[in-house]
Structures are given as C-alpha cells and as structure tokens.
Design an enzyme around this catalytic site. Structure first.
Site, PDB file in Angstrom:
ATOM      1  CG  ASP A   1     -20.592  14.714 -74.626  1.00  0.00           C
ATOM      2  OD1 ASP A   1     -20.093  13.613 -74.914  1.00  0.00           O
ATOM      3  OD2 ASP A   1     -19.942  15.674 -74.144  1.00  0.00           O
TER       4      ASP A   1
HETATM    5  N1  URA Z   1     -16.368  17.409 -76.832  1.00  0.00           N
HETATM    6  C1  URA Z   1     -17.217  17.270 -75.794  1.00  0.00           C
HETATM    7  O1  URA Z   1     -16.859  17.527 -74.659  1.00  0.00           O
HETATM    8  N2  URA Z   1     -18.460  16.842 -76.067  1.00  0.00           N
HETATM    9  C2  URA Z   1     -18.902  16.566 -77.306  1.00  0.00           C
HETATM   10  O2  URA Z   1     -20.070  16.190 -77.479  1.00  0.00           O
HETATM   11  C3  URA Z   1     -18.015  16.720 -78.368  1.00  0.00           C
HETATM   12  C4  URA Z   1     -16.752  17.139 -78.119  1.00  0.00           C
END
Ligand code: URA
Length: 245
Positions: free
Chosen positions: A103
């Site tokens: 993310d």
């Molecule tokens: N899980 C999440 O919620 N975000 C990420 O960036 C990676 C795994």
C-alpha cells in the site's frame, strides 16, 4: 544481440551515447575493436571490453528496495511518485517492476526485477510464499486473536484467509496499542489491515520485513536500494519449479 543494445543494457547510456563510445574505438569484442552498433554479440559467450575493462552482462536484475511511505508500488503514474522514481536514471533501461504491491502508506521490503518468470512464481497464489510484516496496532492484540489467525480469519467480504501467524511483540495497556509480527502466505488487497480489523483493532503502521527467503537489509534506509547478493538470488530460485531451472 546488437552491440549497441548490449552496451546500453550494461549501463553505458542511451543508443546515442553508446554510438559516441563506439566511435572512440575503445570497445572490443573478443579483443577486436568494434565500432558498429549493429555488430552482433552473444551476451554469454563473447567477451566485451570497454577501455580494457571486461563487461559482465546480466540478463535479469534483482533489486531490494526499502520502500518508504508515500510512494506507489507501480511502474508509472501520471500524478504520484512511484517506487521506480526512487531509482537513478541509469537503472531505467532495465525496465524493472515491483514484485507485488505494498500500500502507499506501507513501508519495507519490495523486490524489483525484470524477471517476469520469477515474479510470476513468487506471486502465484498456489505457491503460498510467506511474507512477514511488522505492525503497530491501535488496540490490544491477544491470545484469542492469535488463535483466530491460526484458524484462518474470515474477511468482511466472506473471503477465508489461510492460517496465518500473529506474534505479539509488545502491548501497551496505557496507550492501548500493540506491536506485532504477522506472517501471511497470500496477498489479498489490504490483507493484513483487513485481518486486524476483523479482530476489532486497527493497523496504524505497517512495514514488510520478509518475502520468501528475502529479509529486508537493516542497512538500507527508507528509499534506498541495493542489488541482491548472489546467495539471495539463489535462494529465490528455489521458488521456481525444479524442471524450469
Ligand atoms: N497488507 C496490507 O494491508 N497492506 C500492505 O501493504 C501489505 C499487506
């Protein structure tokens, strides 16, 4: 492969820059000076020298990046900065892409490569490559949450996660916060954050520490990268089906 392409791929700049280099008569293939860009070389068999130095050609490039928050795990975006913008211009011709996504606000280990086959296998849902995350969580995670992770959390859309591990590193009763390590073997959208929400808590900071055999290099500051070592590369090859090695 054309000699100009070979030189460009090994870091000697654009086709135009390579042309200038060839003109200087300092490029040798098997000890014979070559000045023509279209001259054909075999990357693995021919010995290419520039100014007397032997050039090592690598078909694929593997880069470990410590992704900072605020950049997208994408190759391009019209408005926002991507992880590729963190690499110097001379890396651009490698046409790297991130293996999977973190993310925008997640930090930590991101592998960049141009090896599509390896990326495919690392991301394949059937391979269950494990990924460990460090998370700071609002709320106190407890043994009941650990058991729920072990059993497999059901997400809000009904998706049943594979069994996962929740290691509680620290709980702060006063602040009502926890620090945990979470290991998952799949990669659904916002998966870690959504799993924690199903326990009635919320991730407020997330950082990926490992992916398969790769461990984030502690010496890499946020935004820094380095090439994988030979042994790291070898350890990743374990994920390729034996027959295709
Ligand atoms: N899980 C999440 O919620 N975000 C990420 O960036 C990676 C795994």
């Amino acid at each position: 492969m054309r000699l100009d392409k070979y030189l460009s791929h090994t870091g000697f700049g654009s086709r135009k820059e390579v042309k200038q280099l060839l003109k200087k008569k300092i490029v040798q293939v098997n000890e014979t000076v070559q000045t023509k860009g279209e001259f054909s070389v075999h990357p693995e068999k021919d010995e290419v020298r520039v100014d007397g130095e032997v050039i090592h050609y690598q078909k694929f490039v593997y880069v470990m990046l410590h992704k900072p928050a605020g950049v997208l795990s994408a190759t391009e975006d019209s408005r926002q900065k991507t992880v590729l913008d963190l690499l110097p211009i001379e890396m651009q011709h490698h046409q790297l892409f991130p293996v999977g996504r973190l993310d925008k606000d997640t930090e930590g280990l991101l592998l960049l490569t141009n090896d599509g086959e390896l990326a495919h296998f690392l991301l394949s849902p059937r391979r269950h490559v494990s990924k460990t995350y460090y998370a700071k969580v609002d709320g106190l995670m407890d043994e009941a949450d650990q058991r729920a992770f072990e059993a497999g959390i059901t997400l809000e859309d009904g998706y049943e996660c594979l069994p996962a591990e929740l290691e509680i590193k620290r709980v702060d009763e006063e602040q009502q916060q926890s620090e945990v390590w979470i290991t998952i073997r799949e990669g659904k959208f916002h998966q870690v954050k959504r799993m924690v929400v199903q326990c009635g808590k919320e991730v407020r900071y997330l950082k990926r520490l490992t992916m398969g055999s790769l461990v984030l290099d502690e010496n890499l500051k946020k935004g820094e990268y380095r090439f994988l070592t030979e042994s790291e590369q070898k350890s990743l090859e374990e994920f390729l089906p034996q027959i295709e090695k």
